[in-house]
Scaffold this active site. Structure first.
Site, PDB file in Angstrom:
ATOM      1  N   ALA A  95       0.839  -1.198   0.000  1.00  0.00           N
ATOM      2  CA  ALA A  95       0.000   0.000   0.000  1.00  0.00           C
ATOM      3  C   ALA A  95       0.873   1.246   0.000  1.00  0.00           C
ATOM      4  CB  ALA A  95      -0.926  -0.002   1.206  1.00  0.00           C
ATOM      5  N   GLY A 147       0.551  -5.535   0.710  1.00  0.00           N
ATOM      6  CA  GLY A 147      -0.492  -5.673  -0.301  1.00  0.00           C
ATOM      7  C   GLY A 147       0.020  -6.268  -1.597  1.00  0.00           C
ATOM      8  N   GLU A 174       3.242  -6.115   8.045  1.00  0.00           N
ATOM      9  CA  GLU A 174       2.281  -5.185   8.661  1.00  0.00           C
ATOM     10  C   GLU A 174       2.389  -5.108  10.180  1.00  0.00           C
ATOM     11  OE1 GLU A 174       0.438  -6.100   4.652  1.00  0.00           O
ATOM     12  OE2 GLU A 174       1.609  -7.159   6.173  1.00  0.00           O
ATOM     13  N   GLU A 207      -0.220  -9.809  -1.092  1.00  0.00           N
ATOM     14  CA  GLU A 207      -1.639 -10.176  -1.041  1.00  0.00           C
ATOM     15  C   GLU A 207      -2.249 -10.247  -2.441  1.00  0.00           C
ATOM     16  OE1 GLU A 207      -3.416  -8.782   3.185  1.00  0.00           O
ATOM     17  OE2 GLU A 207      -2.570  -7.157   1.986  1.00  0.00           O
TER      18      GLU A 207
END
Length: 295
Positions: A101, A146, A169, A149
């Site tokens: 992100a 992300g 994270e 992910e």
């Protein structure tokens, strides 16, 4: 939605791959609302292969609001495209897949805005996971947060030896919020997933293959060639069969065995009266390659 345009852009490239010469031609088929996401279809025998390119070099493909809209548009467009047989998620930025992100953008958000963004990220990756066709993540360099992910939402993952994969994270006092806590343990097992998430440890390409995080690890710079080879094999198969196989596997994993076998039967029955099934039998009898039309 993105605007479908027969964009005036062709890109041809010659590669030497696995003992055979391959020429690929790409046409940009979707100009989305985001300049950082481009969708290209390959040509000729590979016209069923679609590539989604992440292209935000100034931020190492970090996902902000604009890129997220581009990804949503791309996945929705692909899901409506009956001629797509396999999708490759790639990076146009050298030595990075996706840094996760956009934390600089995240810093400007209040808690409710951050929650809305993460929810949108999660739903977008679920849309990727739910695409009717097989998907392949092509990972060179960093796939973090992300970025990993996204890869976890794909059916297959191919990486170069210099890849670096991780979910860091917890070091930011949060947890993976776009599916990482759920998809990673389903892929590598609870114990390995917990260790990687609790510690935020990053793993290289070879270690990623050892724990089952990726399907193949190849020399650095060759992940796209390997992914393309696999995509070509998939693209030769019956399009309807690919969709039914993916549905049977994905949905079946959430069921008990009896219900899962009933689902398999349902998916098989949907293929019995197709023209492709008859073409497959005819091609086998005539000792030639089948010509499937997805009918």
């Amino acid at each position: 939605m993105g605007v479908f345009t027969k964009y005036l852009y062709h890109h041809c490239r010659r590669n030497f791959s696995f003992n055979y010469r391959y020429q690929s031609c790409r046409t940009l088929i979707l100009q989305s609302s985001s300049e950082s996401v481009k969708v290209q279809r390959l040509s000729h025998d590979d016209s069923g292969i679609v590539e989604v390119h992440l292209d935000r070099p100034e931020a190492k493909n970090a996902i902000g609001k604009e890129m997220l809209r581009g990804l949503q548009n791309a996945f929705e467009a692909i899901n409506r495209d009956a001629s797509a047989n396999v999708v490759m998620i790639c990076s146009s930025v050298p030595r990075v897949f996706c840094a996760g992100a956009d934390l600089k953008e995240r810093k400007t958000m209040n808690p409710s805005e951050a929650q809305f963004f993460v929810n949108s990220l999660r739903s977008t990756f679920s849309l990727l996971e739910a695409l009717h066709v097989p998907t392949i993540a092509v990972i060179e360099g960093a796939a973090l947060g992300g970025g990993l992910e996204i890869a976890l939402s794909c059916d297959l993952r191919i990486c170069g030896e210099d890849a670096l994969l991780g979910l860091p994270e917890t070091g930011l006092a949060i947890i993976p919020g776009a599916g990482g806590t759920q998809r990673l343990p389903r892929l590598v097992g609870n114990s390995v997933a917990k260790e990687l998430i609790f510690t935020g440890r990053k793993v290289g390409g070879r270690d990623a293959m050892t724990v089952g995080l990726v399907n193949y690890c190849v020399p650095a710079g060759e992940a796209h060639l390997k992914a393309l080879e696999i995509a070509q094999h998939i693209n030769q198969k019956g399009p309807l069969a690919l969709r039914m196989a993916k549905r049977a596997i994905n949905e079946g994993l959430e069921l008990n065995m009896e219900s899962a076998l009933a689902l398999e039967e349902e998916c098989y029955e949907q293929l019995l009266n197709t023209k492709d099934r008859l073409e497959g039998l005819a091609a086998f009898s005539e000792k030639r390659k089948p010509r499937y039309n997805g009918e």
